[in-house]
Design a protein around this motif. Structure first.
Motif, mmCIF file in Angstrom:
data_model
loop_
_atom_site.group_PDB
_atom_site.id
_atom_site.type_symbol
_atom_site.label_atom_id
_atom_site.label_comp_id
_atom_site.label_asym_id
_atom_site.label_seq_id
_atom_site.Cartn_x
_atom_site.Cartn_y
_atom_site.Cartn_z
ATOM 1 N N ALA A 50 0.836 -1.206 0.000
ATOM 2 C CA ALA A 50 0.000 0.000 0.000
ATOM 3 C C ALA A 50 0.873 1.259 0.000
ATOM 4 O O ALA A 50 0.614 2.210 -0.741
ATOM 5 N N ASP A 52 4.049 1.561 -1.025
ATOM 6 C CA ASP A 52 4.739 1.679 -2.319
ATOM 7 C C ASP A 52 3.786 2.194 -3.394
ATOM 8 O O ASP A 52 4.180 2.951 -4.285
ATOM 9 N N LYS A 56 4.194 5.455 -5.721
ATOM 10 C CA LYS A 56 4.145 5.400 -7.185
ATOM 11 C C LYS A 56 3.109 6.392 -7.715
ATOM 12 O O LYS A 56 3.334 7.084 -8.712
ATOM 13 N N ASN A 80 -2.753 -4.386 -8.728
ATOM 14 C CA ASN A 80 -1.734 -4.957 -9.623
ATOM 15 C C ASN A 80 -0.447 -5.264 -8.866
ATOM 16 O O ASN A 80 0.187 -6.307 -9.088
ATOM 17 N N PHE B 28 1.250 5.138 9.217
ATOM 18 C CA PHE B 28 1.243 4.816 7.782
ATOM 19 C C PHE B 28 1.506 6.061 6.946
ATOM 20 O O PHE B 28 2.387 6.088 6.082
ATOM 21 N N LYS B 35 9.092 9.149 2.986
ATOM 22 C CA LYS B 35 9.750 8.554 1.810
ATOM 23 C C LYS B 35 9.655 9.479 0.603
ATOM 24 O O LYS B 35 10.543 9.495 -0.251
ATOM 25 N N PHE B 45 11.187 5.791 -8.036
ATOM 26 C CA PHE B 45 9.829 5.863 -8.561
ATOM 27 C C PHE B 45 9.641 6.836 -9.717
ATOM 28 O O PHE B 45 8.641 6.781 -10.393
ATOM 29 N N SER B 138 0.434 0.214 -15.143
ATOM 30 C CA SER B 138 0.704 -0.965 -14.309
ATOM 31 C C SER B 138 0.596 -0.605 -12.840
ATOM 32 O O SER B 138 0.718 0.537 -12.478
#
Lengths: 191, 138
Positions: A50, A52, A56, A80, B28, B35, B45, B138
């Motif tokens: 979650a 990562d 992204k 995905n 969280f 990051k 990224f 993706s």
């Protein structure tokens, strides 16, 4: 907490206000986490996926065309990434024991559930959902917990809309049978 | 979008909702935000194109240089270059240059060579676009 529309935060972030992304994360982290958790069944792995996915999304925000909802795009990326992790680890989903049940109507199942404590009810439902294949678990979670439309679920999972409807129908039936099985076992344990 | 009830079954809906949603960890959001501000995360990224802008400029410059080189070489192979002798109609000049590129491959005419070069350039461009789209969906 009341949140603004996603586009409000996106416009702020693209305007240079990075801190606004924290509000977007807070708004969608629970569902993003649950999509991963339902499939991976591991808190640590689900958190990692979650997080990562949110990273992204942040770095790809300029490319987001707003043709779909932000949440749909985010959840698609989470889904995905989760499936990729499953394939890497080659995780097995618990198979569903196809025993013959004495069929109970959902209303009767609901009555039986009411006898249980809230924690037990939660545990039973989550256990039952965890036994579904990954696609079915995601479809059920999005449809009932997030109130996503069939079209949104189709976009997230890559399934056709008719396929989503079929999976919803079959998953509910399987969930019901799974809960019946668990309730029967509970009764046996009590006796 | 309005939630669709393709098969009304409020009982199962209420049962399933008893499962509730699991909550992620308390920090969280802070973890993700920390990051975002780290250079390592940005490197991991941020999208890097398969064919960079520099590469495209280099390919284009090489192509132009090749065409110019062929254009400037006199047919007799002499080292002296006199542009005024080679100011020919544009079509004839291009045909001569492409004939030299084709060299000994006699069955390939000038037009085919031009098509092959253009197709190769388009394929490179299309491959970059396709791979870029794959990364973002993706």
């Amino acid at each position: 907490m009341q949140y603004q529309d996603d586009n409000f935060y996106i416009d702020k972030i693209l305007g240079g206000d990075t801190a606004a992304y924290a509000s977007l994360i807070d708004k969608h982290k629970t569902m993003a986490y649950n999509i991963a958790w339902r499939i991976l069944k591991s808190r640590e792995d689900a958190e990692e996926i979650a997080q990562d996915s949110f990273l992204k999304v942040y770095y790809s925000l300029k490319e987001f065309k707003r043709e779909s909802k932000f949440s749909t795009w985010l959840f698609r990326i989470v889904y995905n990434n989760t499936i990729s992790r499953v394939r890497k680890k080659k995780l097995d989903v618990d198979s569903f024991d196809d025993e013959n049940y004495e069929w109970m109507e959902p209303a009767d199942t609901a009555k039986e559930m009411e006898r249980l404590s809230q924690n037990e009810q939660k545990k039973y439902v989550n256990d039952a959902i965890s036994r579904l294949p990954e696609e079915d678990a995601t479809v059920i979670t999005l449809f009932y917990m997030n109130e996503s439309s069939i079209e949104e679920i189709s976009t997230v999972t890559g399934l056709s809309q008719s396929n989503v409807k079929v999976k919803l129908f079959r998953s509910r039936k399987r969930l019901h049978e799974e809960l019946q099985n668990m309730l029967k076992e509970e009764l046996v344990d009590i006796i | 979008m309005k939630h669709e009830q393709f098969d009304s079954d409020d009982v199962m809906k209420n049962i399933i909702r008893k499962g509730g949603l699991e909550q992620p960890s308390f920090n969280f959001t802070n973890t993700v935000m920390s990051k975002i501000h780290s250079p390592q995360s940005a490197a991991a990224f941020i999208y890097q194109p398969v064919i960079s802008r520099k590469a495209w400029i280099t390919i284009g410059a090489l192509f132009v240089a090749l065409c110019g080189f062929v254009f400037l070489i006199p047919p007799g192979g002499n080292s002296a270059v006199d542009l005024s002798k080679y100011i020919l109609p544009a079509q004839q000049t291009i045909n001569n240059a492409l004939s030299k590129i084709a060299g000994s491959i006699s069955f390939i005419n000038s037009f085919s060579t031009l098509v092959i070069i253009a197709a190769a350039g388009w394929l490179l461009f299309a491959a970059d676009k396709y791979l870029r789209r794959m990364v973002f969906t993706s």
